[in-house]
Scaffold this active site. Structure first.
Site: not given
Ligand code: PGA
Length: 254
Positions: A10, A12, A176, A216
């Site tokens: 992802n 984002k 995150g 994470s």
């Molecule tokens: P992250 O995001 O791995 O940065 O925690 C996961 C997600 O939002 O799908």
């Protein structure tokens, strides 16, 4: 029952056009044409065509995904992107109800359900994202929140369409933040979700449905998480922006 693990990148709202192209190329090259897990990249809308081209050029099995969709077919919905447009760009799979859409943008359970149905009705696969906030976790509401979001998210979805649904359990407090659910906590939540799917559909269908973990996930914790019996891959944010890290996570899937 063996479920092929599924890992999503992802991205984002990150990268620029050249960066998206380079990362896609790196991911496709490094994973080769049989990565072991099913892999999808969830790309910002403006870069879908570019990344789709890279996937085709490299002959990669990586699937092209979008991060969101409109629940409407077309018309006066400024800024929205329809499933017809996504399909036109070669998109195969889409996220619905990511925690940032729920908690930052304010999408309701009902809207997420409408989007999931629209994706499935249009022929797209969908990853339905669910998960509790820290407050809800501390109040012991994890399973209740997951159940509420899954029931609303899958309302009106037929057993036949469930073959194209993946659930992503992503505790909001772990996204995150560098905090991860312990493998045991994540496994418990996943097993509870699978039991819920069994009660909503059938135990055979629940055994076939993939449930990804997200929040994470990094190369250092992926092995232990992915080894849990009810964790069938992951949805990866931050670590998916680095092709080496992402590859290591994919390779950590049993
Ligand atoms: P992250 O995001 O791995 O940065 O925690 C996961 C997600 O939002 O799908």
């Amino acid at each position: 029952m063996s479920r092929t693990p599924s890992v999503g990148a992802n991205w984002k709202m990150n990268l620029d056009r050249a960066g998206a192209e380079a990362l896609a190329r790196d991911v496709c090259d490094r994973l080769g044409d049989s990565p072991g897990a099913e892999v999808a990249v969830f790309v910002p809308f403006p870069y879908l065509l570019e990344v789709g081209r890279v996937i085709r050029e490299t002959g990669s099995a990586v699937r092209l995904g979008a991060q969101d969709l409109s629940e409407h077919d077309n018309g006066a919905f400024t800024g929205e992107v329809s499933t017809a447009m996504l399909l036109d760009c070669g998109v195969q799979t889409v996220l619905a109800g990511h925690s940032e859409r729920r908690h930052v943008i304010g999408e309701s359970d009902q809207l997420v359900g409408a989007k999931a149905r629209k994706a499935l009705d249009s022929g797209l696969d969908v990853i339905l994202c669910v998960g509790e906030t820290l407050e809800q976790r501390q109040a012991g509401e994890t399973n209740a929140i997951n159940e509420r979001q899954i029931r609303a998210g899958l309302e009106g979805v037929s057993p036949g369409d469930m073959a194209r649904v993946t659930i992503a359990y992503e505790p909001v407090w772990a996204i995150g933040t560098g905090m991860t659910a312990t493998p045991g906590d994540a496994q418990n939540a996943h097993a509870t979700i699978r039991a819920l799917l069994a009660s909503m559909f059938s135990s055979a269908l629940a055994q076939e449905t993939r449930i990804q973990y997200g929040g994470s996930v990094k190369p250092g914790n992926a092995g232990e998480l992915m080894a849990q019996p009810d964790i069938d891959g992951g949805l990866i944010g931050g670590a998916s922006l680095n092709a080496d890290d992402f590859r290591a996570i994919v390779r950590a899937c049993p």
